[in-house]
Design a protein around this motif. Structure first.
Motif, PDB file in Angstrom:
ATOM      1  N   MET A   1       0.814  -1.196   0.000  1.00 22.80           N
ATOM      2  CA  MET A   1       0.000   0.000   0.000  1.00 22.80           C
ATOM      3  C   MET A   1       0.863   1.268   0.000  1.00 22.80           C
ATOM      4  O   MET A   1       0.561   2.236  -0.674  1.00 22.80           O
ATOM      5  N   ARG A   2       1.921   1.240   0.801  1.00 16.76           N
ATOM      6  CA  ARG A   2       2.819   2.398   0.832  1.00 16.76           C
ATOM      7  C   ARG A   2       3.423   2.673  -0.542  1.00 16.76           C
ATOM      8  O   ARG A   2       3.645   3.824  -0.908  1.00 16.76           O
ATOM      9  N   ALA A   3       3.680   1.607  -1.296  1.00 22.29           N
ATOM     10  CA  ALA A   3       4.253   1.789  -2.633  1.00 22.29           C
ATOM     11  C   ALA A   3       3.268   2.496  -3.548  1.00 22.29           C
ATOM     12  O   ALA A   3       3.638   3.399  -4.311  1.00 22.29           O
ATOM     13  N   ALA A   4       1.996   2.115  -3.487  1.00 26.39           N
ATOM     14  CA  ALA A   4       0.979   2.741  -4.319  1.00 26.39           C
ATOM     15  C   ALA A   4       0.792   4.202  -3.925  1.00 26.39           C
ATOM     16  O   ALA A   4       0.668   5.085  -4.791  1.00 26.39           O
ATOM     17  N   ILE A   5       0.773   4.488  -2.630  1.00 34.67           N
ATOM     18  CA  ILE A   5       0.602   5.855  -2.161  1.00 34.67           C
ATOM     19  C   ILE A   5       1.798   6.711  -2.575  1.00 34.67           C
ATOM     20  O   ILE A   5       1.631   7.866  -2.986  1.00 34.67           O
ATOM     21  N   ALA A   6       2.999   6.143  -2.503  1.00 33.48           N
ATOM     22  CA  ALA A   6       4.198   6.889  -2.919  1.00 33.48           C
ATOM     23  C   ALA A   6       4.129   7.255  -4.401  1.00 33.48           C
ATOM     24  O   ALA A   6       4.494   8.373  -4.787  1.00 33.48           O
ATOM     25  N   LEU A   7       3.653   6.337  -5.216  1.00 34.19           N
ATOM     26  CA  LEU A   7       3.494   6.618  -6.647  1.00 34.19           C
ATOM     27  C   LEU A   7       2.505   7.753  -6.869  1.00 34.19           C
ATOM     28  O   LEU A   7       2.747   8.672  -7.654  1.00 34.19           O
ATOM     29  N   ALA A   8       1.360   7.671  -6.183  1.00 33.19           N
ATOM     30  CA  ALA A   8       0.321   8.683  -6.357  1.00 33.19           C
ATOM     31  C   ALA A   8       0.780  10.039  -5.825  1.00 33.19           C
ATOM     32  O   ALA A   8       0.494  11.078  -6.433  1.00 33.19           O
ATOM     33  N   ASP A   9       1.477  10.048  -4.701  1.00 32.38           N
ATOM     34  CA  ASP A   9       1.981  11.306  -4.158  1.00 32.38           C
ATOM     35  C   ASP A   9       2.933  11.991  -5.128  1.00 32.38           C
ATOM     36  O   ASP A   9       2.938  13.223  -5.241  1.00 32.38           O
ATOM     37  N   LYS A  10       3.718  11.196  -5.826  1.00 31.56           N
ATOM     38  CA  LYS A  10       4.726  11.759  -6.724  1.00 31.56           C
ATOM     39  C   LYS A  10       4.149  12.173  -8.066  1.00 31.56           C
ATOM     40  O   LYS A  10       4.439  13.269  -8.566  1.00 31.56           O
ATOM     41  N   ASP A  11       3.318  11.303  -8.657  1.00 31.25           N
ATOM     42  CA  ASP A  11       2.899  11.531 -10.045  1.00 31.25           C
ATOM     43  C   ASP A  11       1.391  11.499 -10.266  1.00 31.25           C
ATOM     44  O   ASP A  11       0.938  11.556 -11.408  1.00 31.25           O
ATOM     45  N   GLY A  12       0.597  11.413  -9.211  1.00 26.78           N
ATOM     46  CA  GLY A  12      -0.852  11.421  -9.379  1.00 26.78           C
ATOM     47  C   GLY A  12      -1.433  10.035  -9.575  1.00 26.78           C
ATOM     48  O   GLY A  12      -0.718   9.043  -9.725  1.00 26.78           O
ATOM     49  N   LEU A  13      -2.756   9.980  -9.593  1.00 28.46           N
ATOM     50  CA  LEU A  13      -3.450   8.690  -9.681  1.00 28.46           C
ATOM     51  C   LEU A  13      -3.196   7.972 -11.003  1.00 28.46           C
ATOM     52  O   LEU A  13      -3.247   6.744 -11.057  1.00 28.46           O
ATOM     53  N   ASP A  14      -2.945   8.725 -12.065  1.00 32.98           N
ATOM     54  CA  ASP A  14      -2.682   8.089 -13.356  1.00 32.98           C
ATOM     55  C   ASP A  14      -1.432   7.225 -13.320  1.00 32.98           C
ATOM     56  O   ASP A  14      -1.267   6.328 -14.157  1.00 32.98           O
ATOM     57  N   ALA A  15      -0.553   7.507 -12.374  1.00 35.30           N
ATOM     58  CA  ALA A  15       0.697   6.744 -12.272  1.00 35.30           C
ATOM     59  C   ALA A  15       0.503   5.433 -11.526  1.00 35.30           C
ATOM     60  O   ALA A  15       1.429   4.615 -11.475  1.00 35.30           O
ATOM     61  N   VAL A  16      -0.674   5.232 -10.970  1.00 38.43           N
ATOM     62  CA  VAL A  16      -0.912   4.042 -10.154  1.00 38.43           C
ATOM     63  C   VAL A  16      -1.553   2.936 -10.985  1.00 38.43           C
ATOM     64  O   VAL A  16      -2.582   3.142 -11.632  1.00 38.43           O
ATOM     65  N   SER A  17      -0.942   1.788 -10.986  1.00 38.21           N
ATOM     66  CA  SER A  17      -1.500   0.589 -11.613  1.00 38.21           C
ATOM     67  C   SER A  17      -0.933  -0.615 -10.885  1.00 38.21           C
ATOM     68  O   SER A  17       0.106  -0.513 -10.201  1.00 38.21           O
ATOM     69  N   LEU A  18      -1.594  -1.736 -11.015  1.00 31.63           N
ATOM     70  CA  LEU A  18      -1.083  -2.942 -10.375  1.00 31.63           C
ATOM     71  C   LEU A  18       0.296  -3.296 -10.919  1.00 31.63           C
ATOM     72  O   LEU A  18       1.168  -3.759 -10.184  1.00 31.63           O
ATOM     73  N   ARG A  19       0.506  -3.045 -12.205  1.00 31.73           N
ATOM     74  CA  ARG A  19       1.800  -3.354 -12.813  1.00 31.73           C
ATOM     75  C   ARG A  19       2.900  -2.486 -12.213  1.00 31.73           C
ATOM     76  O   ARG A  19       3.983  -2.980 -11.843  1.00 31.73           O
ATOM     77  N   LYS A  20       2.634  -1.182 -12.104  1.00 29.95           N
ATOM     78  CA  LYS A  20       3.659  -0.273 -11.586  1.00 29.95           C
ATOM     79  C   LYS A  20       3.926  -0.518 -10.109  1.00 29.95           C
ATOM     80  O   LYS A  20       5.078  -0.435  -9.653  1.00 29.95           O
TER      81      LYS A  20
END
Length: 210
Positions: A1-20
């Motif tokens: 979960m922290r990984a997904a939140i870190a992605l979103a914090d940095k680049d927004g929700l568009d940057a979040v995917s199961l693959r990333k």
């Protein structure tokens, strides 16, 4: 979960995917599919994690006005820390354990207060404050997005548009806007937020006094 939140914090929700998220954890997306079926489920878990952060600030205390101020400010602080959070508010209620705990604490803070014996009054007050908060922080987020897209901060944008505004005011068709230019103090976003919140609370107080 922290990984997904870190992605979103940095680049927004568009940057979040199961693959990333899987790549960030050095795990394939299929491994994540063993726990999650869709991105929507992932987003719901992210939202619930933010509600958990809000709850970690401690109990909601004080009279009804102070309780509602606390609810409002915690939501705004969460949106400032996680700008994507506001994009996921305003629709259906979130039902994760932390979100439910936040709702319970928010409603309970008012439910034993004089004037709020009726649970509908509690729901109305909390809902009204939440509606104000969501609108206010969405407006703040839009301003920040405009700065990023234009490459100009607020002062630079005002300087660029000032000659046009001067010409329009000179026509005499916009006397009230001219007064805004001459007299308005244009307080900070923090002051605007707190002042607007007090207006909402004054409205609730007026309704209680009837």
């Amino acid at each position: 979960m922290r990984a997904a939140i870190a992605l979103a914090d940095k680049d927004g929700l568009d940057a979040v995917s199961l693959r990333k998220v899987g790549a960030r954890l050095n795990a394939g997306p299929m491994r994540l599919y063993g726990y999650l079926s869709t991105k929507e489920e992932l987003l719901e878990l992210m939202v619930d994690a933010v509600y958990g952060e809000m709850a970690s600030a401690g109990p909601i205390r004080g009279d009804w006005r102070e309780a509602l101020r606390t609810i409002a400010r915690r939501t705004r602080q969460a949106a400032k820390k996680h700008p994507w959070f506001i994009e996921l508010l305003g629709g259906r209620h979130h039902l994760g354990p932390n979100a439910l705990a936040h709702s319970e604490a928010s409603l309970a803070a008012l439910s034993q207060t004089p004037g709020f014996e009726d649970i509908d009054a509690v729901l109305q007050a909390v809902g009204t404050v939440n509606a104000y908060v969501i609108g206010a922080i969405q407006s703040e987020a839009s301003e920040l997005r405009a700065e990023r897209e234009s490459g100009m901060n607020e002062a630079q944008w005002q300087n660029a548009t000032w000659p046009y505004i001067q010409r329009m005011i000179a026509t005499g068709r916009f006397p009230t806007l001219a007064r805004v230019v001459r007299e308005a103090t244009h307080p900070s976003s923090d002051v605007r937020f707190d002042t607007g919140l007090e207006c909402v609370l004054d409205g609730i107080a007026a309704r209680l006094s009837r």
